[in-house]
Design a protein around this motif. Structure first.
Motif, PDB file in Angstrom:
ATOM      1  N   LYS A 189       0.897  -1.153   0.000  1.00  0.00           N
ATOM      2  CA  LYS A 189       0.000   0.000   0.000  1.00  0.00           C
ATOM      3  C   LYS A 189       0.934   1.201   0.000  1.00  0.00           C
ATOM      4  O   LYS A 189       1.885   1.257   0.785  1.00  0.00           O
ATOM      5  N   LYS A 219       1.758   5.477  -0.196  1.00  0.00           N
ATOM      6  CA  LYS A 219       1.280   6.795   0.235  1.00  0.00           C
ATOM      7  C   LYS A 219       1.957   7.877  -0.606  1.00  0.00           C
ATOM      8  O   LYS A 219       3.167   7.820  -0.829  1.00  0.00           O
ATOM      9  N   CYS A 220       1.170   8.848  -1.052  1.00  0.00           N
ATOM     10  CA  CYS A 220       1.717   9.986  -1.792  1.00  0.00           C
ATOM     11  C   CYS A 220       2.469  10.874  -0.811  1.00  0.00           C
ATOM     12  O   CYS A 220       1.906  11.307   0.201  1.00  0.00           O
ATOM     13  N   CYS A 274       0.633  14.727  -0.801  1.00  0.00           N
ATOM     14  CA  CYS A 274      -0.640  15.031  -0.124  1.00  0.00           C
ATOM     15  C   CYS A 274      -1.019  14.022   0.966  1.00  0.00           C
ATOM     16  O   CYS A 274      -1.965  14.239   1.714  1.00  0.00           O
ATOM     17  N   GLU A 276      -2.165  10.932   0.556  1.00  0.00           N
ATOM     18  CA  GLU A 276      -3.197   9.975   0.136  1.00  0.00           C
ATOM     19  C   GLU A 276      -2.610   8.560   0.122  1.00  0.00           C
ATOM     20  O   GLU A 276      -1.542   8.317  -0.441  1.00  0.00           O
ATOM     21  N   VAL A 277      -3.320   7.602   0.754  1.00  0.00           N
ATOM     22  CA  VAL A 277      -2.869   6.209   0.784  1.00  0.00           C
ATOM     23  C   VAL A 277      -3.769   5.385  -0.139  1.00  0.00           C
ATOM     24  O   VAL A 277      -4.992   5.523  -0.099  1.00  0.00           O
ATOM     25  N   SER A 278      -3.152   4.536  -0.962  1.00  0.00           N
ATOM     26  CA  SER A 278      -3.929   3.696  -1.884  1.00  0.00           C
ATOM     27  C   SER A 278      -4.841   2.766  -1.081  1.00  0.00           C
ATOM     28  O   SER A 278      -4.427   2.211  -0.076  1.00  0.00           O
ATOM     29  N   GLU A 279      -6.078   2.614  -1.531  1.00  0.00           N
ATOM     30  CA  GLU A 279      -7.011   1.708  -0.855  1.00  0.00           C
ATOM     31  C   GLU A 279      -6.705   0.263  -1.202  1.00  0.00           C
ATOM     32  O   GLU A 279      -6.831  -0.622  -0.384  1.00  0.00           O
ATOM     33  N   CYS A 282      -0.934  10.555  -8.620  1.00  0.00           N
ATOM     34  CA  CYS A 282      -1.792  10.547  -7.433  1.00  0.00           C
ATOM     35  C   CYS A 282      -3.209  10.959  -7.823  1.00  0.00           C
ATOM     36  O   CYS A 282      -3.402  11.945  -8.531  1.00  0.00           O
ATOM     37  N   LYS A 283      -4.179  10.174  -7.350  1.00  0.00           N
ATOM     38  CA  LYS A 283      -5.586  10.464  -7.652  1.00  0.00           C
ATOM     39  C   LYS A 283      -6.027  11.794  -7.052  1.00  0.00           C
ATOM     40  O   LYS A 283      -6.893  12.460  -7.586  1.00  0.00           O
ATOM     41  N   LEU A 284      -5.420  12.154  -5.927  1.00  0.00           N
ATOM     42  CA  LEU A 284      -5.850  13.351  -5.211  1.00  0.00           C
ATOM     43  C   LEU A 284      -5.165  14.627  -5.703  1.00  0.00           C
ATOM     44  O   LEU A 284      -5.828  15.589  -6.058  1.00  0.00           O
ATOM     45  N   CYS A 285      -3.825  14.609  -5.746  1.00  0.00           N
ATOM     46  CA  CYS A 285      -3.110  15.854  -6.077  1.00  0.00           C
ATOM     47  C   CYS A 285      -2.512  15.852  -7.485  1.00  0.00           C
ATOM     48  O   CYS A 285      -1.878  16.826  -7.887  1.00  0.00           O
TER      49      CYS A 285
END
Length: 158
Positions: A28, A30-31, A34, A36-39, A65-68
């Motif tokens: 798993k 983490k970015c 930002c 964000e941790v992968s689910e 990254c999906k978020l940033c």
């Protein structure tokens, strides 16, 4: 660089190792930008390579990254892959290092693809699955049970 350390109790077994270029390191991630941790579990394999933006070479995994939307990468440092031996039993030992650029592993899930051998006999045991954190078998040569128990891990900065 971040090292993955393994700890396990080995019974009559040695040289527990990730086998082959297609071994899957389930992580798993983490970015670093930002947080964000992968689910989902994602895997890295030595045989995989993706180009880095701007022609700066390649990495085992490159992802946005999906978020940033930042492009991050992580590389398996192949020469750092080491076996976990009988004398390492019940101690943490670094079995692989990852070169991290913006992605940081936060969890590891051992699955199939490990190999080991009988400590006394050298009997090969292939395709060991450590998903349940325990594995056992029987060594015909020595007439003894063999096993890997209480598998746990941690990440360390190298």
């Amino acid at each position: 660089r971040i090292g993955l350390q393994l700890r396990a109790t080995l019974e009559n077994i040695t040289r527990l190792r990730a086998e082959g270029e297609d071994f899957r390191w389930y992580l798993k991630l983490k970015c670093g930008n930002c947080g964000e941790v992968s689910e989902k579990w994602q895997y890295l394999r030595l045989m995989d390579s993706a180009p880095l933006k701007g022609g700066r070479g390649s990495a085992t995994m490159v992802q946005k990254c999906k978020l940033c939307s930042r492009e991050n990468s992580i590389d398996i440092v192949s020469q750092t892959i080491k076996p976990y031996n009988a004398e390492d039993s019940e101690k943490f030992k670094t079995i692989v290092e990852f070169e991290c650029r913006g992605l940081e592993p936060v969890d590891f899930q051992p699955q199939a693809g490990f190999a080991a051998e009988g400590a006394e006999s050298g009997t090969p045991f292939n395709d060991i699955n450590l998903l349940e954190k325990d594995w056992n078998d029987y060594d015909e040569k020595t007439k003894e049970s063999v096993g890997i128990y209480e598998v746990t891990h941690k990440f360390v900065k190298c």
